[in-house]
Design an enzyme around this catalytic site. Structure first.
Site, PDB file in Angstrom:
ATOM      1  N   GLY A 538       4.994 -62.276 -94.772  1.00 40.47           N
ATOM      2  CA  GLY A 538       3.451 -61.833 -94.501  1.00 40.47           C
ATOM      3  C   GLY A 538       2.460 -62.994 -95.000  1.00 40.47           C
ATOM      4  O   GLY A 538       2.856 -63.937 -95.314  1.00 40.47           O
ATOM      5  N   GLN A 539       1.120 -62.353 -94.903  1.00 37.92           N
ATOM      6  CA  GLN A 539       0.071 -63.563 -95.013  1.00 37.92           C
ATOM      7  C   GLN A 539      -0.830 -62.650 -95.761  1.00 37.92           C
ATOM      8  O   GLN A 539      -1.356 -61.538 -95.325  1.00 37.92           O
ATOM      9  CB  GLN A 539      -0.186 -63.992 -93.697  1.00 37.92           C
ATOM     10  CG  GLN A 539      -1.561 -65.103 -93.668  1.00 37.92           C
ATOM     11  CD  GLN A 539      -1.085 -66.455 -94.133  1.00 37.92           C
ATOM     12  OE1 GLN A 539      -0.170 -66.855 -93.700  1.00 37.92           O
ATOM     13  NE2 GLN A 539      -1.984 -67.024 -94.890  1.00 37.92           N
ATOM     14  N   GLY A 541      -4.587 -63.301 -98.629  1.00 38.63           N
ATOM     15  CA  GLY A 541      -5.553 -64.614 -98.716  1.00 38.63           C
ATOM     16  C   GLY A 541      -5.107 -65.432 -99.873  1.00 38.63           C
ATOM     17  O   GLY A 541      -5.673 -66.663 -99.795  1.00 38.63           O
ATOM     18  N   PHE A 542      -4.060 -65.247-100.482  1.00 36.83           N
ATOM     19  CA  PHE A 542      -3.485 -66.506-101.255  1.00 36.83           C
ATOM     20  C   PHE A 542      -2.701 -67.592-100.390  1.00 36.83           C
ATOM     21  O   PHE A 542      -2.852 -68.657-100.643  1.00 36.83           O
ATOM     22  CB  PHE A 542      -2.481 -65.970-102.171  1.00 36.83           C
ATOM     23  CG  PHE A 542      -1.997 -66.901-103.393  1.00 36.83           C
ATOM     24  CD1 PHE A 542      -2.261 -67.023-104.600  1.00 36.83           C
ATOM     25  CD2 PHE A 542      -0.643 -67.807-102.913  1.00 36.83           C
ATOM     26  CE1 PHE A 542      -1.801 -67.939-105.603  1.00 36.83           C
ATOM     27  CE2 PHE A 542      -0.271 -68.515-103.872  1.00 36.83           C
ATOM     28  CZ  PHE A 542      -0.653 -68.681-105.058  1.00 36.83           C
ATOM     29  N   GLY A 543      -1.884 -67.021 -99.239  1.00 33.60           N
ATOM     30  CA  GLY A 543      -1.157 -67.943 -98.359  1.00 33.60           C
ATOM     31  C   GLY A 543      -0.101 -67.042 -98.005  1.00 33.60           C
ATOM     32  O   GLY A 543       0.074 -65.772 -98.364  1.00 33.60           O
ATOM     33  N   VAL A 545       4.009 -65.621 -97.529  1.00 29.60           N
ATOM     34  CA  VAL A 545       5.130 -65.291 -98.302  1.00 29.60           C
ATOM     35  C   VAL A 545       6.060 -65.430 -97.517  1.00 29.60           C
ATOM     36  O   VAL A 545       6.405 -64.779 -96.441  1.00 29.60           O
ATOM     37  CB  VAL A 545       4.924 -63.940 -98.854  1.00 29.60           C
ATOM     38  CG1 VAL A 545       5.906 -63.364 -99.775  1.00 29.60           C
ATOM     39  CG2 VAL A 545       3.471 -63.660 -99.559  1.00 29.60           C
ATOM     40  N   ASP A 656      -7.684 -55.109-108.138  1.00 35.78           N
ATOM     41  CA  ASP A 656      -7.239 -55.078-106.703  1.00 35.78           C
ATOM     42  C   ASP A 656      -6.132 -54.192-106.204  1.00 35.78           C
ATOM     43  O   ASP A 656      -5.282 -54.622-105.445  1.00 35.78           O
ATOM     44  CB  ASP A 656      -6.977 -56.596-106.252  1.00 35.78           C
ATOM     45  CG  ASP A 656      -7.093 -56.736-104.750  1.00 35.78           C
ATOM     46  OD1 ASP A 656      -7.577 -55.990-104.153  1.00 35.78           O
ATOM     47  OD2 ASP A 656      -6.462 -57.811-104.275  1.00 35.78           O
TER      48      ASP A 656
END
Length: 846
Positions: A538-539, A541-543, A545, A656
């Protein structure tokens, strides 16, 4: 023809004159309705819908109908009829719109209906008929003798459900007559309800009580001349200027004043028995709740029974005092604590009475910062004498001291003790000497055990360190060299400007990275096949995975910080700090981390079923989650949140929480993930403000999204959105295609009010046998998303609601964010996109 023309002109002039006369009369009629008069006489009265205004036009007296009612009442309100503060004919409603307020022939102020029947009267006996009623600038309606100006009657001496500045709650010690608040029966019925609020003065101790009929429902704790000691927000001379005491005429009074120029503030006893402090918001032209008497279950009088303490921060909330045990273990385990606790060991005086001998005297144990029990007795003696008097009196079970009250002592059972977060008084309760000894012996045993255990661990650690020192030192040294300055400070347990930011504080700022397993970059690159696209999960906001597999076969999820990410070291550090200290079956487990130059990565346990949104929002997979599974997921998320808020050694606000941050293991058990935005509370903190609003719109509580104010109730709001999404299978932010559509919260709220819940329940999960349980969960979800944070339940209460089939639930208020976010706030102050750990989800504006 000339004659005819003249007649036409005359007739035209006559019509114009008549029309002008009609308009003239109407003008003066409306002028009379709207003029800001403040006096009523026998010849000058007000008639529905006329109003009487105070000179400053802040207060109005007139006719109104409550919400969802056609009955007419005469009342006083502040600027808006929705802010009603006094009702005259509350138990005698008018059934028509022909009511009037006037002075009667006997001189009383009266409310008459259309048939001239008296529906309410000031009911003053033996007065002259020459009287006048005046409406003052403080909202007080008075009846005056016209010739002398003497006050015969005033509304502030007969309050309804609201206490205004200068209005007194009082009791006459000689007659027993009291001035008290009386709640409305319901929001649409001003008649006398079940709850009342009054002051009680007994044994030289003054308190304010709320009563449910004749039973105590809430109490303020003793008044010390400046504050009520049982209200934790009253820690100093209260800003509202509360005053009270004996007025020298046999009356005991409590009242408050507001300095000139300060915001308008009043206290309202609602139909649920809750006393709310409310203030007027001039910008929004509405009132807002600034304090409430019911913040938790501990505010209910005597909920834990005798010799027990209630703490909203504990689970369960009730616990026996030291030296006591539950009267009924079975009832206690069912969370029915009203039976209270009993002594384990008899007191010395009890042994003497039973003709047994002992040489050891009873003693006192201390409870710090509590609302002291009910039924205390005040004595004007020093603290030392207070202790001696209690110790010498076998019936004395506890004592306390306060500079404003003096000595307080209790005999018999100790009822309604509440642990406060701030303020309160110290309570010394009586126990047998055996309980004092056991405490000392336990301390000694624990101390010796800790010393021996520490020595053993140190010896073993030294041996292991000698055995592996070369290899371990090489690994740590390599990692230290490649770390940047901020992270290096963090590793050493120090602080940096980044680390002490809004997200991280308290004892976690001292965490050491060597408490985690440190991975090197090459090992993770090998585990993920050089971060191959086929392993990408997956993708966020952090980057990205990635799925990885270590040499020992263990599967992991690797979250890799993207250089282009708006989130960086701060969120990375925060997540390490939070997760390395938390262990719970409903929280994702952090296995390790890697810092190598610009590379920053986190390693988690691998969740084969990815995130919850991959199921409930996917038409091809939502059938896999039946109602039993969804209920288990809801319950698991709730227990994970309760652990964060109350049960862990540190108090965490997630900030969050959303459906994509709920991961599912191979048995579909939920695990809360993504703690990059989490905030850690230390000490007695329970809320905070931030200038940096982070998270995902659609899940943010209104007070956080708009004001940056967050607390446990912020997560409760997000949890409520989650419940409704899980039950409906729809996203909160995009439940409809219409640009001007309601949010999911708005849609559910309207259908709920119309008793049409089947219209939004996910068809795949609905079964008649589950109807009651599903309905209960929807109800809980609506309670969680109420606009006011004080109205939302705590997670401890939510779990109790989820697992109790008999407890009745309060009616929910209208939720926040009824309209879609793009209608309410097209430009957010600052929004960080969600970090989706291990799932591929479509990005929606929230």
């Amino acid at each position: 023809m000339y004659h005819s023309l003249t007649v036409d002109h005359i007739m035209g002039f006559s019509c114009c004159s008549n029309l002008f006369f009609v308009w003239f009369i109407l003008f003066f009629y409306f002028l009379q309705v709207c003029i800001s008069i403040d006096t009523i006489t026998s010849s000058q009265f007000i008639k529905d819908p006329d109003t009487l205004l105070s000179k400053d036009s802040n207060y109005a007296l007139g006719f109104f109908s409550p919400e969802n009612s056609t009955n007419r009442y005469v009342g006083i309100w502040w600027k808006s009829k929705s802010t009603n503060i006094w009702v005259a004919n509350r138990n005698q409603p008018l059934n028509d719109s022909n009511g009037i307020v006037t002075i009667s022939e006997d001189g009383n102020l009266v409310v008459l209906n259309g048939q001239k029947q008296v529906m309410w009267s000031s009911n003053v006996s033996s007065i002259a008929s020459n009287t006048t009623s005046k409406f003052s600038d403080n909202g007080n309606l008075v009846l005056l003798e016209s010739t002398t100006g003497n006050i015969l009657w005033q509304s502030i001496q007969q309050p309804s459900d609201t206490l205004l500045p200068g209005m007194k709650l009082s009791i006459n010690k000689r007659t027993g007559k009291s001035v008290k608040l009386k709640s409305w029966k319901s929001p649409s019925d001003p008649s006398d309800g079940s709850f009342s609020s009054s002051i009680v003065e007994r044994r030289n101790i003054l308190e304010v009580f709320i009563w449910n009929e004749t039973r105590p429902y809430w109490r303020s704790g003793p008044w010390n001349g400046g504050v009520f000691t049982g209200i934790d927000t009253m820690v100093a001379a209260y800003y509202n200027g509360f005053q009270g005491g004996d007025d020298g005429e046999g009356n005991i009074n409590i009242y408050y004043t507001i300095p000139d120029g300060k915001v308008f503030l009043f206290y309202n006893l609602n139909s649920q028995g809750i006393l709310d402090e409310k203030s007027w918001d001039e910008e929004k032209k509405e009132v807002q709740v600034t304090w409430t008497s019911r913040k938790s279950e501990c505010d209910v009088y005597g909920i834990c029974g005798a010799f027990a303490r209630c703490s909203s921060l504990s689970t369960p909330i009730c616990s026996c005092l030291k030296g006591f045990e539950p009267l009924s273990i079975q009832e206690w385990n069912r969370n029915n604590w009203t039976g209270g606790c009993v002594r384990r060991t008899p007191l010395q005086c009890e042994r003497v009475i039973n003709k047994t001998t002992t040489t050891k005297k009873d003693g006192f144990l201390k409870l710090h910062a509590v609302k002291v029990p009910d039924f205390g007795e005040g004595l004007a003696v020093t603290p030392d004498i207070c202790r001696s008097l209690c110790l010498e009196n076998c019936s004395c079970t506890a004592y306390s001291n306060d500079a404003g009250i003096g000595c307080m002592s209790w005999t018999g059972n100790l009822i309604d003790i509440e642990q406060l977060q701030i303020g309160g008084l110290d309570l010394y309760f009586r126990v047998s000497h055996a309980e004092l000894d056991s405490g000392g012996n336990k301390t000694i045993i624990i101390t010796i055990s800790v010393i021996i255990g520490t020595l053993a661990i140190s010896i073993c650690a030294y041996i292991m360190w000698r055995k592996n020192s070369a290899k371990l030192w090489h690994s740590i040294k390599s990692t230290r060299i490649t770390n940047n300055n901020a992270f290096r400070l963090f590793y050493k347990g120090g602080t940096s400007e980044v680390h002490t930011c809004d997200n991280v504080n308290g004892e976690l700022s001292q965490v050491k990275l060597h408490e985690l397993l440190l991975f090197d970059f090459e090992k993770l690159a090998t585990a993920t096949n050089n971060f191959h696209l086929s392993n990408k999960l997956g993708q966020g906001g952090f980057g990205p995975v990635y799925k990885g597999k270590l040499q020992d076969g263990q599967e992991i999820a690797v979250k890799r910080l993207s250089r282009a990410s708006g989130q960086g070291l701060e969120e990375f550090t925060n997540e390490v700090v939070v997760l390395c200290k938390l262990q719970h079956r409903n929280l994702v487990r952090l296995l390790g981390c890697c810092v190598d130059g610009d590379e920053k990565m986190l390693m988690y346990e691998y969740m084969p079923n990815k995130s919850l949104d991959a199921f409930i929002f996917d038409p091809s997979k939502n059938k896999l989650l039946d109602w039993g599974t969804r209920y288990k997921i809801i319950d698991g998320i709730a227990r994970g949140l309760l652990y964060l808020h109350r049960d862990s050694r540190l108090r965490i606000i997630h900030r969050d929480l959303k459906v994509s941050n709920i991961l599912l293991d191979d048995e579909l058990n939920p695990k809360i993930s993504d703690f990059g935005m989490a905030r850690i509370f230390g000490g007695r903190e329970d809320h905070a403000n931030t200038n940096r609003v982070v998270g995902t719109y659609g899940y943010m509580s209104p007070e956080y999204a708009m004001q940056g104010h967050f607390s446990e109730k912020s997560d409760v709001f997000s949890f409520g959105v989650l419940i409704l999404e899980i039950i409906t299978g729809r996203r909160n932010s995009s439940c409809c295609d219409n640009e001007h559509a309601l949010t999911l919260l708005g849609f559910v709220w309207i259908q709920w009010k119309e008793d049409n819940v089947l219209s939004f329940i996910e068809p795949e999960i609905y079964d008649h046998s589950h109807h009651k349980n599903i309905l209960r969960c929807i109800h809980i979800g609506l309670l969680c998303v109420q606009e006011s944070a004080v109205d939302r339940p705590t997670m401890a209460t939510v779990i109790s609601m989820l697992n109790s089939e008999v407890a009745s639930l309060p009616p929910p208020n209208e939720p926040a964010f009824i309209l879609r976010q793009n209608m309410l706030n097209p430009k957010s102050p600052e929004e960080n996109e969600s970090i989706n750990n291990v799932s591929i989800t479509e990005v929606y504006g929230r």
